[in-house]
Design a protein around this motif. Structure first.
Motif, PDB file in Angstrom:
ATOM      1  N   ARG A 203       0.692  -1.366   0.178  1.00 22.59           N
ATOM      2  CA  ARG A 203       0.662  -0.124   0.051  1.00 22.59           C
ATOM      3  C   ARG A 203       1.006   1.324  -0.036  1.00 22.59           C
ATOM      4  O   ARG A 203       1.830   1.340   0.743  1.00 22.59           O
ATOM      5  CB  ARG A 203      -0.822  -0.447   1.647  1.00 22.59           C
ATOM      6  N   VAL A 204       0.751   2.032  -1.090  1.00 18.22           N
ATOM      7  CA  VAL A 204       1.535   3.065  -0.959  1.00 18.22           C
ATOM      8  C   VAL A 204       0.393   4.761  -0.640  1.00 18.22           C
ATOM      9  O   VAL A 204      -0.643   5.569  -1.038  1.00 18.22           O
ATOM     10  CB  VAL A 204       1.963   3.640  -2.777  1.00 18.22           C
ATOM     11  N   TRP A 205       0.257   5.021   0.994  1.00 16.90           N
ATOM     12  CA  TRP A 205       0.137   6.184   1.210  1.00 16.90           C
ATOM     13  C   TRP A 205       0.475   7.566   0.770  1.00 16.90           C
ATOM     14  O   TRP A 205       1.050   7.696   0.628  1.00 16.90           O
ATOM     15  CB  TRP A 205      -0.243   6.020   3.041  1.00 16.90           C
ATOM     16  N   VAL A 206      -1.184   8.069   0.261  1.00 13.73           N
ATOM     17  CA  VAL A 206      -1.000   9.958  -0.275  1.00 13.73           C
ATOM     18  C   VAL A 206      -1.194   9.987   0.421  1.00 13.73           C
ATOM     19  O   VAL A 206      -2.246  10.408   0.821  1.00 13.73           O
ATOM     20  CB  VAL A 206      -0.757   9.738  -1.506  1.00 13.73           C
ATOM     21  N   ASN A 207      -0.946  12.080   0.433  1.00 14.06           N
ATOM     22  CA  ASN A 207      -1.699  12.657   1.159  1.00 14.06           C
ATOM     23  C   ASN A 207      -2.756  13.249  -0.282  1.00 14.06           C
ATOM     24  O   ASN A 207      -2.099  12.798  -1.033  1.00 14.06           O
ATOM     25  CB  ASN A 207      -1.176  14.213   1.934  1.00 14.06           C
ATOM     26  N   ARG A 208      -3.590  14.604   0.212  1.00 10.43           N
ATOM     27  CA  ARG A 208      -4.585  14.813  -1.330  1.00 10.43           C
ATOM     28  C   ARG A 208      -3.519  14.974  -2.355  1.00 10.43           C
ATOM     29  O   ARG A 208      -3.875  15.497  -3.722  1.00 10.43           O
ATOM     30  CB  ARG A 208      -5.264  15.565  -0.366  1.00 10.43           C
ATOM     31  N   SER A 209      -2.630  15.761  -2.627  1.00 11.84           N
ATOM     32  CA  SER A 209      -1.503  16.276  -2.968  1.00 11.84           C
ATOM     33  C   SER A 209      -0.860  15.117  -4.192  1.00 11.84           C
ATOM     34  O   SER A 209      -0.125  15.355  -5.275  1.00 11.84           O
ATOM     35  CB  SER A 209      -0.574  16.626  -2.933  1.00 11.84           C
ATOM     36  N   GLY A 210      -1.473  13.892  -3.835  1.00 15.61           N
ATOM     37  CA  GLY A 210      -0.587  13.039  -4.441  1.00 15.61           C
ATOM     38  C   GLY A 210       0.768  11.951  -3.795  1.00 15.61           C
ATOM     39  O   GLY A 210       1.371  12.025  -4.429  1.00 15.61           O
ATOM     40  N   ILE A 211       1.590  12.929  -2.694  1.00 12.51           N
ATOM     41  CA  ILE A 211       2.806  12.331  -2.158  1.00 12.51           C
ATOM     42  C   ILE A 211       2.726  11.218  -1.068  1.00 12.51           C
ATOM     43  O   ILE A 211       2.001  11.575  -0.251  1.00 12.51           O
ATOM     44  CB  ILE A 211       3.452  13.696  -1.548  1.00 12.51           C
TER      45      ILE A 211
END
Length: 69
Positions: free
Chosen positions: A53-61
């Motif tokens: 799983r690649v957890w990202v914030n709303r900016s896709g980071i």
């Protein structure tokens, strides 16, 4: 915890773009499927050697070290 084949964590991807991280993970370990997921999204707690799983914030980071599980 089960011993999974190949590379199992990618600390160098912290702060990277989620889509780029997904591609790199799958290139470096052909046994896994990387999935980009927005922080806070509910997920199952089961452990799987073929999932990252690649957890990202709303900016896709990427906000957490991607790892098998």
């Amino acid at each position: 915890m089960a011993q999974c084949p190949g590379k199992n964590s990618w600390p160098e991807l912290l702060g990277a773009k989620g889509e780029d991280a997904e591609k790199k993970i799958e290139k470096e370990n052909h046994n896994v499927d990387a999935v980009v997921i927005l922080e806070g999204t509910p997920v199952t707690k089961d452990y799987r050697c073929n999932r990252v799983r690649v957890w990202v914030n709303r900016s896709g980071i990427v906000t957490e070290v991607p790892r098998i599980g």
